[in-house]
Design a protein around this motif. Structure first.
Motif, PDB file in Angstrom:
ATOM      1  N   SER A 160      71.201  -0.994  12.766  1.00  0.00           N
ATOM      2  CA  SER A 160      71.500  -0.099  13.879  1.00  0.00           C
ATOM      3  C   SER A 160      70.323  -0.056  14.845  1.00  0.00           C
ATOM      4  O   SER A 160      69.168  -0.183  14.436  1.00  0.00           O
ATOM      5  CB  SER A 160      71.782   1.322  13.370  1.00  0.00           C
ATOM      6  N   LEU A 161      70.641   0.115  16.120  1.00  0.00           N
ATOM      7  CA  LEU A 161      69.621   0.363  17.139  1.00  0.00           C
ATOM      8  C   LEU A 161      70.014   1.637  17.860  1.00  0.00           C
ATOM      9  O   LEU A 161      71.054   1.689  18.532  1.00  0.00           O
ATOM     10  CB  LEU A 161      69.519  -0.806  18.119  1.00  0.00           C
ATOM     11  N   CYS A 162      69.200   2.661  17.702  1.00  0.00           N
ATOM     12  CA  CYS A 162      69.547   3.992  18.173  1.00  0.00           C
ATOM     13  C   CYS A 162      68.649   4.421  19.335  1.00  0.00           C
ATOM     14  O   CYS A 162      67.421   4.474  19.183  1.00  0.00           O
ATOM     15  CB  CYS A 162      69.412   5.004  17.030  1.00  0.00           C
ATOM     16  N   PHE A 163      69.247   4.714  20.488  1.00  0.00           N
ATOM     17  CA  PHE A 163      68.511   5.205  21.647  1.00  0.00           C
ATOM     18  C   PHE A 163      68.451   6.725  21.575  1.00  0.00           C
ATOM     19  O   PHE A 163      69.490   7.390  21.524  1.00  0.00           O
ATOM     20  CB  PHE A 163      69.195   4.782  22.952  1.00  0.00           C
ATOM     21  N   GLY A 204      71.445   8.646  19.704  1.00  0.00           N
ATOM     22  CA  GLY A 204      71.610   7.720  18.598  1.00  0.00           C
ATOM     23  C   GLY A 204      72.494   6.525  18.868  1.00  0.00           C
ATOM     24  O   GLY A 204      72.592   5.618  18.036  1.00  0.00           O
ATOM     25  N   LEU A 205      73.181   6.498  20.002  1.00  0.00           N
ATOM     26  CA  LEU A 205      73.982   5.323  20.361  1.00  0.00           C
ATOM     27  C   LEU A 205      73.069   4.221  20.891  1.00  0.00           C
ATOM     28  O   LEU A 205      71.993   4.515  21.407  1.00  0.00           O
ATOM     29  CB  LEU A 205      75.018   5.702  21.427  1.00  0.00           C
ATOM     30  N   GLU A 253      65.024   3.770  17.858  1.00  0.00           N
ATOM     31  CA  GLU A 253      64.753   3.614  16.434  1.00  0.00           C
ATOM     32  C   GLU A 253      65.618   2.491  15.889  1.00  0.00           C
ATOM     33  O   GLU A 253      66.843   2.497  16.066  1.00  0.00           O
ATOM     34  CB  GLU A 253      65.047   4.909  15.687  1.00  0.00           C
ATOM     35  N   ALA A 254      64.987   1.508  15.279  1.00  0.00           N
ATOM     36  CA  ALA A 254      65.707   0.417  14.621  1.00  0.00           C
ATOM     37  C   ALA A 254      65.873   0.777  13.146  1.00  0.00           C
ATOM     38  O   ALA A 254      64.906   1.147  12.483  1.00  0.00           O
ATOM     39  CB  ALA A 254      64.943  -0.891  14.772  1.00  0.00           C
ATOM     40  N   ILE A 255      67.085   0.662  12.642  1.00  0.00           N
ATOM     41  CA  ILE A 255      67.379   1.071  11.269  1.00  0.00           C
ATOM     42  C   ILE A 255      68.085  -0.060  10.529  1.00  0.00           C
ATOM     43  O   ILE A 255      69.058  -0.636  11.021  1.00  0.00           O
ATOM     44  CB  ILE A 255      68.277   2.328  11.234  1.00  0.00           C
ATOM     45  N   GLN A 264      60.137   2.764  14.605  1.00  0.00           N
ATOM     46  CA  GLN A 264      60.195   3.396  15.916  1.00  0.00           C
ATOM     47  C   GLN A 264      59.681   2.427  16.978  1.00  0.00           C
ATOM     48  O   GLN A 264      58.799   1.607  16.717  1.00  0.00           O
ATOM     49  CB  GLN A 264      59.337   4.669  15.930  1.00  0.00           C
ATOM     50  N   GLY A 265      60.236   2.543  18.165  1.00  0.00           N
ATOM     51  CA  GLY A 265      59.784   1.672  19.242  1.00  0.00           C
ATOM     52  C   GLY A 265      60.285   2.113  20.594  1.00  0.00           C
ATOM     53  O   GLY A 265      60.763   3.239  20.765  1.00  0.00           O
ATOM     54  N   THR A 266      60.191   1.209  21.560  1.00  0.00           N
ATOM     55  CA  THR A 266      60.579   1.470  22.941  1.00  0.00           C
ATOM     56  C   THR A 266      61.429   0.315  23.451  1.00  0.00           C
ATOM     57  O   THR A 266      61.187  -0.843  23.101  1.00  0.00           O
ATOM     58  CB  THR A 266      59.326   1.613  23.831  1.00  0.00           C
ATOM     59  N   ILE A 267      62.405   0.633  24.273  1.00  0.00           N
ATOM     60  CA  ILE A 267      63.230  -0.388  24.904  1.00  0.00           C
ATOM     61  C   ILE A 267      62.551  -0.819  26.204  1.00  0.00           C
ATOM     62  O   ILE A 267      62.254   0.010  27.070  1.00  0.00           O
ATOM     63  CB  ILE A 267      64.652   0.134  25.192  1.00  0.00           C
TER      64      ILE A 267
END
Length: 202
Positions: free
Chosen positions: A77-80, A85-86, A116-118, A141-144
């Motif tokens: 999952s990649l959550c914004f 969270g989408l 957040e990459a899960i 955790q990260g940034t787009i």
């Protein structure tokens, strides 16, 4: 006098995936000291909806029911954070339709670019629909960011080029694969799984 030498074989665990790159990455992260030998099986599982944990449980139970073997499944999952969270577990479909640049455009109107990459793995030892599923999850955790390169480490569709993990000035795609594998959400989940399998009799 005869001396017999026996070779100790690792138990095999069936990883349900048709993605050769994902299989290769999982095998590389677990390494030669893995307590199990990961083999793959391409099984067309239904695309489920729901929360991350609900999806992985149902996916794992269905795979075990069909194969009647101990199975391992994974969902990424990649959550914004700005979007509550989408895309989350639906990132596969978002990336196919929008491409990496489209993911960046989703956050165009938001100051918050954090994500957040899960990675969530499910393991099932049984062979029936209501078998117990153990979950192993890793989060990074990260940034787009805008894509700088189009290097997907061999993946056909991937968001590596827009996800920059915290503490780095490079995206996943810019990192060497060995370095990425030491910090990724998949690595974190697999270390939990590896520790558990070291204590488990398949």
């Amino acid at each position: 006098m005869y001396v017999y030498f026996t070779k100790t074989l690792k138990p095999k665990l069936t990883f349900v995936t048709g993605n050769k790159m994902k299989l290769k990455e999982v095998q590389a992260i677990l390494g030669p000291n893995s307590p199990v030998e990961i083999v793959s099986y391409n099984l067309d599982l239904p695309e489920l909806q729901g929360e991350i944990e609900d999806i992985i449980v149902k996916k794992c139970q269905e795979a075990a029911r069909r194969l009647r073997l101990p199975v391992l499944v994974e969902d990424t999952s990649l959550c914004f954070n700005a979007l509550e969270g989408l895309p989350g577990p639906y990132i596969k479909w978002f990336i196919k339709k929008l491409q990496p640049e489209g993911l960046v455009r989703l956050l165009a109107g938001w100051d918050d670019k954090s994500a957040e990459a899960i990675s969530t793995f499910g393991f099932c030892k049984g062979d029936c629909e209501d078998s117990k599923v153990e979950i192993f999850q890793g989060r990074t955790q990260g940034t787009i960011v805008n894509p700088k390169v189009q290097n997907y480490h061999g993946w056909e569709t991937c968001w590596d080029c827009v996800f920059q993990p915290n503490g780095y000035n490079k995206t996943y795609a810019e990192l060497e694969i060995e370095e990425k594998n030491r910090i990724s959400q998949r690595f974190k989940a697999l270390m939990k799984l590896k520790a558990r399998f070291s204590q488990m009799d398949l």
